[in-house]
Write a protein that holds these residues in place. Structure first.
Motif, PDB file in Angstrom:
ATOM      1  N   THR A  50       0.838  -1.211   0.000  1.00 17.86           N
ATOM      2  CA  THR A  50       0.000   0.000   0.000  1.00 17.86           C
ATOM      3  C   THR A  50       0.864   1.248   0.000  1.00 17.86           C
ATOM      4  O   THR A  50       0.561   2.215  -0.715  1.00 17.86           O
ATOM      5  CB  THR A  50      -0.944   0.001   1.218  1.00 17.86           C
ATOM      6  N   PHE A  51       1.930   1.240   0.781  1.00 20.99           N
ATOM      7  CA  PHE A  51       2.834   2.389   0.823  1.00 20.99           C
ATOM      8  C   PHE A  51       3.408   2.647  -0.571  1.00 20.99           C
ATOM      9  O   PHE A  51       3.360   3.771  -1.080  1.00 20.99           O
ATOM     10  CB  PHE A  51       3.957   2.129   1.835  1.00 20.99           C
ATOM     11  N   ALA A  52       3.916   1.603  -1.214  1.00 25.14           N
ATOM     12  CA  ALA A  52       4.522   1.761  -2.546  1.00 25.14           C
ATOM     13  C   ALA A  52       3.487   2.220  -3.580  1.00 25.14           C
ATOM     14  O   ALA A  52       3.766   3.105  -4.397  1.00 25.14           O
ATOM     15  CB  ALA A  52       5.162   0.438  -2.981  1.00 25.14           C
ATOM     16  N   ILE A  53       2.307   1.627  -3.542  1.00 22.87           N
ATOM     17  CA  ILE A  53       1.247   2.005  -4.484  1.00 22.87           C
ATOM     18  C   ILE A  53       0.898   3.484  -4.349  1.00 22.87           C
ATOM     19  O   ILE A  53       0.784   4.204  -5.344  1.00 22.87           O
ATOM     20  CB  ILE A  53      -0.003   1.122  -4.255  1.00 22.87           C
ATOM     21  N   LEU A 116       1.572   5.582  13.435  1.00 20.18           N
ATOM     22  CA  LEU A 116       1.749   7.030  13.271  1.00 20.18           C
ATOM     23  C   LEU A 116       2.821   7.324  12.222  1.00 20.18           C
ATOM     24  O   LEU A 116       2.628   8.174  11.347  1.00 20.18           O
ATOM     25  CB  LEU A 116       2.101   7.672  14.613  1.00 20.18           C
ATOM     26  N   ALA A 117       3.938   6.597  12.296  1.00 22.41           N
ATOM     27  CA  ALA A 117       5.013   6.797  11.318  1.00 22.41           C
ATOM     28  C   ALA A 117       4.544   6.437   9.907  1.00 22.41           C
ATOM     29  O   ALA A 117       4.853   7.138   8.942  1.00 22.41           O
ATOM     30  CB  ALA A 117       6.226   5.954  11.698  1.00 22.41           C
ATOM     31  N   TYR A 118       3.789   5.360   9.799  1.00 25.61           N
ATOM     32  CA  TYR A 118       3.268   4.914   8.501  1.00 25.61           C
ATOM     33  C   TYR A 118       2.315   5.949   7.907  1.00 25.61           C
ATOM     34  O   TYR A 118       2.440   6.329   6.743  1.00 25.61           O
ATOM     35  CB  TYR A 118       2.570   3.562   8.672  1.00 25.61           C
ATOM     36  N   GLY A 119       1.385   6.422   8.712  1.00 26.62           N
ATOM     37  CA  GLY A 119       0.428   7.420   8.228  1.00 26.62           C
ATOM     38  C   GLY A 119       1.108   8.715   7.840  1.00 26.62           C
ATOM     39  O   GLY A 119       0.877   9.259   6.753  1.00 26.62           O
ATOM     40  N   ALA A 120       1.963   9.212   8.716  1.00 27.85           N
ATOM     41  CA  ALA A 120       2.649  10.483   8.450  1.00 27.85           C
ATOM     42  C   ALA A 120       3.591  10.368   7.253  1.00 27.85           C
ATOM     43  O   ALA A 120       3.601  11.238   6.371  1.00 27.85           O
ATOM     44  CB  ALA A 120       3.409  10.937   9.689  1.00 27.85           C
ATOM     45  N   SER A 122       3.452   8.248   4.794  1.00 33.81           N
ATOM     46  CA  SER A 122       2.684   8.056   3.564  1.00 33.81           C
ATOM     47  C   SER A 122       2.232   9.388   2.983  1.00 33.81           C
ATOM     48  O   SER A 122       2.335   9.621   1.776  1.00 33.81           O
ATOM     49  CB  SER A 122       1.464   7.170   3.825  1.00 33.81           C
ATOM     50  N   VAL A 123       1.750  10.268   3.843  1.00 36.69           N
ATOM     51  CA  VAL A 123       1.290  11.576   3.370  1.00 36.69           C
ATOM     52  C   VAL A 123       2.476  12.443   2.946  1.00 36.69           C
ATOM     53  O   VAL A 123       2.473  13.032   1.854  1.00 36.69           O
ATOM     54  CB  VAL A 123       0.439  12.275   4.449  1.00 36.69           C
ATOM     55  N   ILE A 124       3.500  12.507   3.768  1.00 31.87           N
ATOM     56  CA  ILE A 124       4.657  13.372   3.469  1.00 31.87           C
ATOM     57  C   ILE A 124       5.391  12.887   2.219  1.00 31.87           C
ATOM     58  O   ILE A 124       5.679  13.667   1.306  1.00 31.87           O
ATOM     59  CB  ILE A 124       5.599  13.459   4.685  1.00 31.87           C
ATOM     60  N   VAL A 125       5.687  11.593   2.165  1.00 30.69           N
ATOM     61  CA  VAL A 125       6.393  11.062   0.995  1.00 30.69           C
ATOM     62  C   VAL A 125       5.491  11.138  -0.239  1.00 30.69           C
ATOM     63  O   VAL A 125       5.972  11.388  -1.350  1.00 30.69           O
ATOM     64  CB  VAL A 125       6.907   9.628   1.256  1.00 30.69           C
ATOM     65  N   GLY A 126       4.186  10.967  -0.064  1.00 26.90           N
ATOM     66  CA  GLY A 126       3.260  11.113  -1.178  1.00 26.90           C
ATOM     67  C   GLY A 126       3.278  12.516  -1.766  1.00 26.90           C
ATOM     68  O   GLY A 126       3.296  12.695  -2.984  1.00 26.90           O
TER      69      GLY A 126
END
Length: 143
Positions: A50-53, A116-120, A122-126
């Motif tokens: 999901t992160f990569a997608i 929290l790290a995953y959510g943050a 994902s948005v920042i790197v996105g």
């Protein structure tokens, strides 16, 4: 207020626009499904697929929209490509609802910091990926 006969129908009421979004959405969903099937859904602590997608989708959307914007107004073929690839494909390919679900599941399973790290991230790197797509499209058009 009824639409007058000589006024164009709003884009969201035009059958061709709806078909383009639908077709792009089907292809985007199938691509996401293929990747989610090929890559383990969750590592022990991080939803890799999901992160990569979401990151790839953000990059592609930034690249596409910048490239189209630099070629002229959002009409004709550019508009159709935006609907097909941007709204349809990228809209169905990326999956922020799954991101939210996975963050909840991580929290439920006792991995609150990871959630929290995953959510943050994902948005920042996105956002950074979308910006990178814009930069790449701008440079390609400039050269």
């Amino acid at each position: 207020m009824p639409i007058l006969e000589n006024e164009p129908r709003p884009l969201h009421l035009q059958p061709v626009a709806l078909i383009l979004v639908f077709v792009g959405g089907v292809v985007g969903t199938l691509a996401r499904y293929a990747i989610e099937t090929a890559i383990p859904h969750r590592s022990p602590d991080w939803p890799i697929a999901t992160f990569a997608i979401n990151i790839v989708g953000a990059f592609v959307l930034g690249l596409l929209l910048e490239a189209l914007a630099r070629r002229g107004p959002d009409v004709g073929a550019r508009q159709r490509l935006r609907l097909l690839a941007g709204t349809g494909f990228c809209g169905a390919f990326t999956t922020y609802s799954t991101l939210a679900l996975e963050a909840v599941l991580l929290t439920r399973d006792g991995h609150s910091v990871t959630a929290l790290a995953y959510g943050a991230s994902s948005v920042i790197v996105g956002v950074l990926a979308a910006w990178a797509g814009i930069v790449v499209a701008a440079r390609r058009r400039a050269s």
